[in-house]
Design an enzyme around this catalytic site. Structure first.
Site, PDB file in Angstrom:
ATOM      1  CG  ASP A   8     -12.283 -36.007 -11.414  1.00 24.37           C
ATOM      2  OD1 ASP A   8     -13.493 -35.764 -11.269  1.00 24.37           O
ATOM      3  OD2 ASP A   8     -11.641 -36.747 -10.651  1.00 24.37           O
ATOM      4  CG  ASN A  21     -13.120 -45.860 -19.467  1.00 28.43           C
ATOM      5  OD1 ASN A  21     -13.169 -45.560 -20.658  1.00 28.43           O
ATOM      6  ND2 ASN A  21     -12.254 -45.323 -18.634  1.00 28.43           N
ATOM      7  CG  ASP A  32     -11.110 -38.985 -14.504  1.00 29.70           C
ATOM      8  OD1 ASP A  32     -10.089 -38.913 -13.789  1.00 29.70           O
ATOM      9  OD2 ASP A  32     -12.244 -39.229 -14.052  1.00 29.70           O
TER      10      ASP A  32
HETATM   11  N1  GTP Z   1     -10.797 -44.293 -21.817  1.00 31.28           N
HETATM   12  C1  GTP Z   1      -9.812 -43.876 -21.023  1.00 31.28           C
HETATM   13  N2  GTP Z   1      -9.916 -44.061 -19.685  1.00 31.28           N
HETATM   14  C2  GTP Z   1      -8.929 -43.606 -18.897  1.00 31.28           C
HETATM   15  C3  GTP Z   1      -7.797 -42.960 -19.425  1.00 31.28           C
HETATM   16  N3  GTP Z   1      -7.001 -42.614 -18.394  1.00 31.28           N
HETATM   17  C4  GTP Z   1      -7.605 -43.034 -17.268  1.00 31.28           C
HETATM   18  N4  GTP Z   1      -8.777 -43.631 -17.552  1.00 31.28           N
HETATM   19  C5  GTP Z   1      -9.744 -44.248 -16.634  1.00 31.28           C
HETATM   20  O1  GTP Z   1     -10.352 -43.243 -15.879  1.00 31.28           O
HETATM   21  C6  GTP Z   1     -10.952 -43.848 -14.734  1.00 31.28           C
HETATM   22  C7  GTP Z   1     -10.835 -42.906 -13.583  1.00 31.28           C
HETATM   23  O2  GTP Z   1     -11.471 -43.508 -12.532  1.00 31.28           O
HETATM   24  P1  GTP Z   1     -11.596 -42.882 -11.090  1.00 31.28           P
HETATM   25  O3  GTP Z   1     -10.319 -42.156 -10.752  1.00 31.28           O
HETATM   26  O4  GTP Z   1     -12.052 -43.978 -10.175  1.00 31.28           O
HETATM   27  O5  GTP Z   1     -12.652 -41.778 -11.226  1.00 31.28           O
HETATM   28  P2  GTP Z   1     -14.217 -41.840 -11.535  1.00 31.28           P
HETATM   29  O6  GTP Z   1     -14.695 -43.192 -11.963  1.00 31.28           O
HETATM   30  O7  GTP Z   1     -14.462 -40.703 -12.483  1.00 31.28           O
HETATM   31  O8  GTP Z   1     -14.843 -41.559 -10.124  1.00 31.28           O
HETATM   32  P3  GTP Z   1     -15.127 -40.135  -9.502  1.00 31.28           P
HETATM   33  O9  GTP Z   1     -13.941 -39.291  -9.837  1.00 31.28           O
HETATM   34  O10 GTP Z   1     -15.247 -40.407  -8.042  1.00 31.28           O
HETATM   35  O11 GTP Z   1     -16.394 -39.624 -10.096  1.00 31.28           O
HETATM   36  C8  GTP Z   1     -10.192 -45.167 -14.535  1.00 31.28           C
HETATM   37  O12 GTP Z   1     -11.083 -46.225 -14.772  1.00 31.28           O
HETATM   38  C9  GTP Z   1      -9.109 -45.154 -15.608  1.00 31.28           C
HETATM   39  O13 GTP Z   1      -8.876 -46.429 -16.132  1.00 31.28           O
HETATM   40  C10 GTP Z   1      -7.706 -42.811 -20.858  1.00 31.28           C
HETATM   41  O14 GTP Z   1      -6.750 -42.264 -21.401  1.00 31.28           O
HETATM   42  N5  GTP Z   1      -8.737 -43.267 -21.601  1.00 31.28           N
END
Ligand code: GTP
Length: 304
Positions: A176, A184, A219
């Site tokens: 991920d 974002n 992600d």
């Molecule tokens: N732009 C976008 N964002 C998404 C999508 N699906 C999920 N997200 C965002 O992906 C983010 C994932 O956040 P986390 O699971 O906290 O992971 P992270 O911020 O990468 O933190 P770590 O994994 O610890 O590095 C969330 O803010 C979701 O809103 C999408 O289809 N598009």
């Protein structure tokens, strides 16, 4: 009840074309094909052979299917596509493929001194395209066009079965995006989406034909590498990570986006694909934790 002329009219009125093809591949007769939305006049084919009309590979395919219908004496149903490149003299023509369902039945009498079949060809291009679209909708993630979670699990089940039967090693990598939430927040959801798409592009560019890339959700992505053990997978993963940094840098993320991942492979004791996914996920979690520790060990930023 019907005169010979009337029977000939009835056959000519059939919407789908019906070919009489002999064992050696000669077009002995053609009836029907009156639906001009879908069929050209095929009468010019009569007397010609499959080899005269089609390129070798396609002609051979037809010959094999004729043989199957002749030996089974059962209704034999086949689906096939015909493109300009299959037909002699049409090589430069339209590149789109026309799809047919062929219903092939052996005849109980000989034609031109040979065994023969009745081959009814129905144009199913619209149905085929609809099926392709529906399949794509049910198997693919709409944002990245990678396989979705459902398709990934089905493919992993297949690999697990292959492993149980033939011991084909299959590596599984879950990754991920690091700090995607911050990405974002900082650049906006649209740029976040573009990052996901760029990552998908890297997966498609870097992976080999038998490898499968899926968006598992949010992600999180999963790569399945058949015929590959964990050691062999390492170099593929390094290449993929480097490519992700490069493609995301190219769309405006300074230094590129980094990923964290966990790698495992199907093992003999695995009773379900969940076990291999769980192992890879555990390693992903450990890598995330290690990353966070590394970050927290950095000296605090000096105030200026
Ligand atoms: N732009 C976008 N964002 C998404 C999508 N699906 C999920 N997200 C965002 O992906 C983010 C994932 O956040 P986390 O699971 O906290 O992971 P992270 O911020 O990468 O933190 P770590 O994994 O610890 O590095 C969330 O803010 C979701 O809103 C999408 O289809 N598009």
């Amino acid at each position: 009840m019907f005169s010979e002329d009337q029977l000939a009219d009835i056959l000519a009125a059939l919407p789908d074309p019906a070919f009489i093809l002999t064992r050696s591949g000669c077009y002995a007769a053609i009836f029907g094909g009156s639906d001009l939305r879908y069929y050209h006049d095929g009468s010019g084919l009569v007397g010609k052979s499959l080899q005269d009309v089609l390129h070798a590979e396609k002609a051979m395919w037809f010959a094999k299917e004729i043989e199957k219908a002749l030996s089974s004496h059962q209704l034999h149903i086949v689906e096939y596509g015909l493109a300009g490149s299959d037909v002699k003299g049409l090589e430069g023509g339209p590149s789109n493929v026309i799809w047919f369902e062929g219903r092939v039945q052996a005849l109980n009498f000989q034609v031109r001194g040979e065994d023969a079949v009745l081959w009814v060809a129905s144009n199913i291009t619209e149905r085929h395209e609809l099926e392709t679209q529906l399949r794509s909708l049910s198997e693919r993630d709409p944002l990245t066009n990678l396989f979705n979670r459902r398709k990934l699990l089905a493919m992993l089940e297949d690999q697990h079965e292959l492993f149980n039967r033939y011991k084909i090693p299959t590596a599984v990598f879950i990754f991920d995006i690091n700090d995607f939430k911050k990405i974002n927040d900082q650049f906006g959801h649209l740029m976040g989406d573009q990052a996901l798409q760029a990552i998908a592009q890297s997966c498609i560019a870097e992976l080999r034909a038998p490898d499968m890339a899926a968006r598992f959700g949010g992600d999180e992505f999963v790569i399945v590498m058949p015929h590959t053990d964990q050691n062999q997978a390492l170099s593929i993963i390094e290449r993929l990570s480097a490519s992700i940094e490069k493609t995301t840098a190219a769309i405006g993320f300074a230094n590129g986006i980094r990923i964290s991942g966990g790698l495992s492979e199907i093992f003999s004791g695995d009773t379900s694909v969940d076990e291999v996914l769980h192992r890879a996920d555990e390693k992903l979690y450990q890598e995330k934790e290690a990353g966070r520790r590394r970050m927290s060990e950095l000296p605090p930023l000096e105030k200026t």
